[in-house]
Design a protein around this motif. Structure first.
Motif, PDB file in Angstrom:
ATOM      1  N   LYS A   1      35.505  32.476  45.069  1.00  0.00           N
ATOM      2  CA  LYS A   1      36.697  33.295  45.160  1.00  0.00           C
ATOM      3  C   LYS A   1      36.480  34.485  44.243  1.00  0.00           C
ATOM      4  O   LYS A   1      36.360  34.332  43.024  1.00  0.00           O
ATOM      5  N   GLY A   2      36.383  35.673  44.810  1.00  0.00           N
ATOM      6  CA  GLY A   2      36.037  36.841  44.019  1.00  0.00           C
ATOM      7  C   GLY A   2      34.551  36.904  43.769  1.00  0.00           C
ATOM      8  O   GLY A   2      33.744  36.287  44.486  1.00  0.00           O
ATOM      9  N   VAL A   3      34.179  37.644  42.733  1.00  0.00           N
ATOM     10  CA  VAL A   3      32.763  37.875  42.426  1.00  0.00           C
ATOM     11  C   VAL A   3      32.453  37.329  41.039  1.00  0.00           C
ATOM     12  O   VAL A   3      33.229  37.507  40.097  1.00  0.00           O
TER      13      VAL A   3
ATOM     14  N   ALA B   1      35.056  41.250  38.098  1.00  0.00           N
ATOM     15  CA  ALA B   1      33.734  41.122  38.721  1.00  0.00           C
ATOM     16  C   ALA B   1      32.667  41.906  37.977  1.00  0.00           C
ATOM     17  O   ALA B   1      31.534  41.448  37.828  1.00  0.00           O
ATOM     18  N   ASP B   2      33.003  43.099  37.508  1.00  0.00           N
ATOM     19  CA  ASP B   2      32.023  43.950  36.846  1.00  0.00           C
ATOM     20  C   ASP B   2      31.777  43.452  35.422  1.00  0.00           C
ATOM     21  O   ASP B   2      32.715  43.292  34.636  1.00  0.00           O
ATOM     22  N   LEU B   3      30.512  43.196  35.091  1.00  0.00           N
ATOM     23  CA  LEU B   3      30.194  42.628  33.780  1.00  0.00           C
ATOM     24  C   LEU B   3      30.622  43.543  32.645  1.00  0.00           C
ATOM     25  O   LEU B   3      31.155  43.089  31.633  1.00  0.00           O
TER      26      LEU B   3
ATOM     27  N   GLY C   1      27.583  35.710  27.472  1.00  0.00           N
ATOM     28  CA  GLY C   1      28.498  35.172  26.483  1.00  0.00           C
ATOM     29  C   GLY C   1      29.964  35.371  26.799  1.00  0.00           C
ATOM     30  O   GLY C   1      30.799  34.545  26.442  1.00  0.00           O
ATOM     31  N   ALA C   2      30.306  36.457  27.484  1.00  0.00           N
ATOM     32  CA  ALA C   2      31.710  36.761  27.757  1.00  0.00           C
ATOM     33  C   ALA C   2      32.399  35.651  28.541  1.00  0.00           C
ATOM     34  O   ALA C   2      33.600  35.441  28.400  1.00  0.00           O
ATOM     35  N   ARG C   3      31.637  34.926  29.332  1.00  0.00           N
ATOM     36  CA  ARG C   3      32.256  33.891  30.159  1.00  0.00           C
ATOM     37  C   ARG C   3      32.638  32.637  29.370  1.00  0.00           C
ATOM     38  O   ARG C   3      33.302  31.750  29.894  1.00  0.00           O
ATOM     39  N   TYR C   4      32.247  32.571  28.101  1.00  0.00           N
ATOM     40  CA  TYR C   4      32.553  31.396  27.293  1.00  0.00           C
ATOM     41  C   TYR C   4      33.757  31.592  26.374  1.00  0.00           C
ATOM     42  O   TYR C   4      34.024  30.767  25.512  1.00  0.00           O
TER      43      TYR C   4
ATOM     44  N   GLN D   1      33.039  45.817  32.578  1.00  0.00           N
ATOM     45  CA  GLN D   1      34.490  45.790  32.447  1.00  0.00           C
ATOM     46  C   GLN D   1      34.965  44.448  31.897  1.00  0.00           C
ATOM     47  O   GLN D   1      35.923  44.384  31.123  1.00  0.00           O
ATOM     48  N   GLN D   2      34.292  43.382  32.296  1.00  0.00           N
ATOM     49  CA  GLN D   2      34.661  42.070  31.790  1.00  0.00           C
ATOM     50  C   GLN D   2      34.451  41.991  30.288  1.00  0.00           C
ATOM     51  O   GLN D   2      35.309  41.499  29.544  1.00  0.00           O
ATOM     52  N   ILE D   3      33.321  42.491  29.818  1.00  0.00           N
ATOM     53  CA  ILE D   3      33.031  42.451  28.385  1.00  0.00           C
ATOM     54  C   ILE D   3      34.055  43.269  27.605  1.00  0.00           C
ATOM     55  O   ILE D   3      34.518  42.865  26.535  1.00  0.00           O
ATOM     56  N   ALA D   4      34.446  44.431  28.134  1.00  0.00           N
ATOM     57  CA  ALA D   4      35.453  45.257  27.468  1.00  0.00           C
ATOM     58  C   ALA D   4      36.777  44.497  27.347  1.00  0.00           C
ATOM     59  O   ALA D   4      37.439  44.521  26.302  1.00  0.00           O
ATOM     60  N   ALA D   5      37.165  43.815  28.420  1.00  0.00           N
ATOM     61  CA  ALA D   5      38.409  43.037  28.404  1.00  0.00           C
ATOM     62  C   ALA D   5      38.299  41.862  27.444  1.00  0.00           C
ATOM     63  O   ALA D   5      39.249  41.534  26.726  1.00  0.00           O
ATOM     64  N   VAL D   6      37.143  41.224  27.426  1.00  0.00           N
ATOM     65  CA  VAL D   6      36.923  40.089  26.527  1.00  0.00           C
ATOM     66  C   VAL D   6      37.061  40.528  25.071  1.00  0.00           C
ATOM     67  O   VAL D   6      37.645  39.825  24.242  1.00  0.00           O
ATOM     68  N   ASN D   7      36.531  41.693  24.741  1.00  0.00           N
ATOM     69  CA  ASN D   7      36.665  42.202  23.375  1.00  0.00           C
ATOM     70  C   ASN D   7      38.130  42.347  22.973  1.00  0.00           C
ATOM     71  O   ASN D   7      38.522  41.991  21.858  1.00  0.00           O
ATOM     72  N   GLU D   8      38.937  42.875  23.883  1.00  0.00           N
ATOM     73  CA  GLU D   8      40.362  43.057  23.591  1.00  0.00           C
ATOM     74  C   GLU D   8      41.048  41.713  23.367  1.00  0.00           C
ATOM     75  O   GLU D   8      41.836  41.548  22.431  1.00  0.00           O
ATOM     76  N   VAL D   9      40.761  40.765  24.238  1.00  0.00           N
ATOM     77  CA  VAL D   9      41.423  39.462  24.134  1.00  0.00           C
ATOM     78  C   VAL D   9      40.909  38.680  22.925  1.00  0.00           C
ATOM     79  O   VAL D   9      41.679  37.980  22.255  1.00  0.00           O
ATOM     80  N   GLU D  10      39.613  38.813  22.618  1.00  0.00           N
ATOM     81  CA  GLU D  10      39.096  38.076  21.469  1.00  0.00           C
ATOM     82  C   GLU D  10      39.763  38.539  20.175  1.00  0.00           C
ATOM     83  O   GLU D  10      39.981  37.739  19.252  1.00  0.00           O
TER      84      GLU D  10
END
Length: 559
Positions: A186-188, A501-503, A466-469, A505-514
């Motif tokens: 579901k998704g990428v 989906a984009d790695l 690492g972002a996925r963990y 963009q995902q890492i940027a979002a992960v930084n904010e949430v972390e």
């Protein structure tokens, strides 16, 4: 992959006992660029890379090591040690270069095709027609399906290490024939490869077997690869792997791969005495000793490890976020790193993330955004929370003294010095620390039973994604989050990063949430350190290699 967090909560809290005994792709020796290596968390490799053709036939490779309580690395109680042992008698289907490029092993995956249609990803894996488990069961789409089902979280009876990624798979089906697996997402999922670096025998993927079958034992009949179990001594803890007669690929170069059950402190002496071919070096004294060993050399480079201080939010006093904040404000991480690296001629920036290293693209220092070392501010934080200093300087509230425990694993001098430093730093702001020493053998129980207030543990990243963990460290409903911190609201934000989906963009979002997650003050990254080893000269494809682990058949003695 799920093995990353199995490692994340399983590395002994000493540099000596946490280094992986295998490594390697191409890279420079730290001697070529030692000055640069000291400026950042090093991306240098050093492991004597040699092609298969340059390895002698025969010989034995011996290191310290043994099996752990839980030998299934997909299990939440699986350890880094379990992963190392597993990889010698099970599939190594996907590996990574030192910098994280995906490498498919054609002995298992003959072909891999990834496509996206209508915003959803499809991965088609064609398995090698010769591939079989040791009991004769074909390695086909059912192994991929079984691995997915055991780890996707739909059946809560499975004690899975991490469901992230697996839970975004909608189906695993038979393709053109049994030797083709079609994985629909579901998704990428750009980091999908981390999900299937290895896989389970379908029989090993039942609930009961997944949770219990590998406890203190091996199942070579469910394994595969160039090596299989020769001896597995549950009395001594020693393990020997030998060439696998059912293997269809390139034969292993070694006659034997041996693990000898030794405490980490004993491995240096065993290496000096010629009993071991490899020993991790975590202290200046060990480094000095190894340098005197004839026919040995030092290999040192970057480390995919990170050690953090974990604060147990289920402990009575640490349940107060303000107390946890004050504890973290009191800790001089630079001083802790100085103690750990004393005599190693190594420095690095203080780590700023639990999921990314400073040498990785997209890394940000999230810790610095929410916390700084400030004992005076720590005192103000405790004052505001109602903790007042007593005559002895130790704070108290409602008649209860502010005393917390520090669990000390092992009794090495560096570990003792680190415990002493924490004790002094916290005493300076009015917090009493009681040091509780436990055996290295109790490590898994300390974590699984949360038998700690403060505890250092390490994470070894087994893939570059690492972002996925993020959820495994910070989600409130994850057993792998050993601090017990988190909220349902934060969980939702963390999981939303997995939808990107984009790695980049995902890492940027992960930084904010972390940054939000770190404001729970339950986990404090401390240091990474170098990967440094004493190794017998001529041993090929072993040493410091960051994200790379060599295929077992390529480890051996150089011609």
């Amino acid at each position: 992959m799920p093995l990353a967090l199995a490692a994340a909560v399983s590395v002994a809290a000493t540099a000596c006992s946490s280094s992986s005994p295998s490594g390697g792709s191409t890279g420079a020796s730290p001697g070529q660029d030692a000055k640069n290596a000291a400026k950042v968390a090093s991306s240098v490799t050093d492991y004597n890379p040699q092609p298969y053709e340059n390895i002698k036939d025969g010989g034995t490779y011996t290191t310290a090591g043994t099996f752990d309580e839980q030998g299934n690395p997909f299990n939440v109680n699986g350890t880094l040690n379990a992963l190392r042992v597993w990889s010698w008698y099970n599939a190594d289907a996907i590996t990574y270069s030192p910098t994280g490029e995906v490498q498919y092993n054609p002995d298992y995956y003959s072909d891999v095709k990834v496509s996206v249609e209508g915003g959803d990803q499809k991965v088609v894996i064609t398995l090698n027609p010769k591939a079989v488990f040791n009991d004769g069961t074909p390695i086909d789409w059912r192994a991929i399906e079984a691995t997915w089902k055991a780890n996707n979280g739909s059946d809560k009876e499975y004690a899975a290490s991490s469901t992230d990624g697996y839970d975004r798979i909608t189906s695993v089906t038979r393709g053109a024939d049994d030797k083709q697996a079609v994985i629909a997402f579901k998704g990428v999922n750009a980091s999908w490869s981390a999900l299937f670096t290895t896989f389970l025998h379908p029989q090993a993927a039942t609930v009961d077997n997944f949770n219990k079958a590998y406890v203190k034992t091996a199942h070579p009949e469910w394994g595969t690869g160039p090596y299989t179990v020769g001896t597995w001594d549950d009395h001594s803890g020693n393990i020997t792997f030998v060439r696998n007669p059912t293997w269809w690929g390139r034969p292993g170069k070694l006659d034997k791969r041996v693990y000898v059950n030794l405490e980490s402190a004993a491995s240096i002496n065993a290496f000096k005495n010629g009993e071991l071919d490899y020993a991790p070096v975590g202290t200046a004294e060990n480094l000095k000793q190894v340098k005197t060993v004839k026919d040995a050399e030092i290999r040192s480079g970057g480390s995919p490890f990170e050690y953090s201080l974990y604060l147990n939010t289920k402990s009575p006093l640490l349940g107060d976020v303000q107390v946890r904040k004050a504890v973290q404000e009191s800790i001089d991480r630079a001083q802790i790193a100085k103690i750990r690296f004393q005599g190693l001629d190594y420095t690095e920036p203080l780590p700023g993330s639990s999921v990314l290293y400073s040498f990785q693209q997209g890394y940000r220092d999230n810790v610095a955004s929410v916390l700084k070392y400030d004992p005076e501010q720590a005192r103000k934080t405790l004052d505001a929370a109602g903790w007042q200093p007593g005559a002895d300087g130790i704070r108290a509230k409602d008649g209860k003294q502010l005393a917390i425990g520090y669990t000390l694993l092992g009794d090495g001098p560096i570990e003792k010095a680190t415990a002493g430093a924490f004790t002094a730093m916290l005493k300076a702001v009015g917090v009493k620390v009681d040091v509780n020493k436990v055996s290295e053998n109790d490590f898994s129980k300390v974590l699984s039973d949360r038998r700690f207030d403060l505890f250092i543990s390490g994470n070894r990243s087994t893939d570059p994604f690492g972002a996925r963990y993020l959820c495994d460290f910070y989600c409130s409903d994850r057993d792998s989050n050993i601090t017990g911190a988190g909220t349902p609201e934060l969980d939702k934000e963390i999981r939303a990063t997995g939808e990107i989906a984009d790695l980049g963009q995902q890492i940027a979002a992960v930084n904010e949430v972390e940054q939000k997650a770190l404001q729970q003050y339950s986990l404090l990254p401390l240091y990474s350190g170098p990967s440094t080893y004493g190794i017998r000269k001529g041993l090929a494809n072993v040493g410091a290699a960051i994200f790379y682990s060599p295929l077992p058949e390529t480890v051996g003695w150089q011609k």
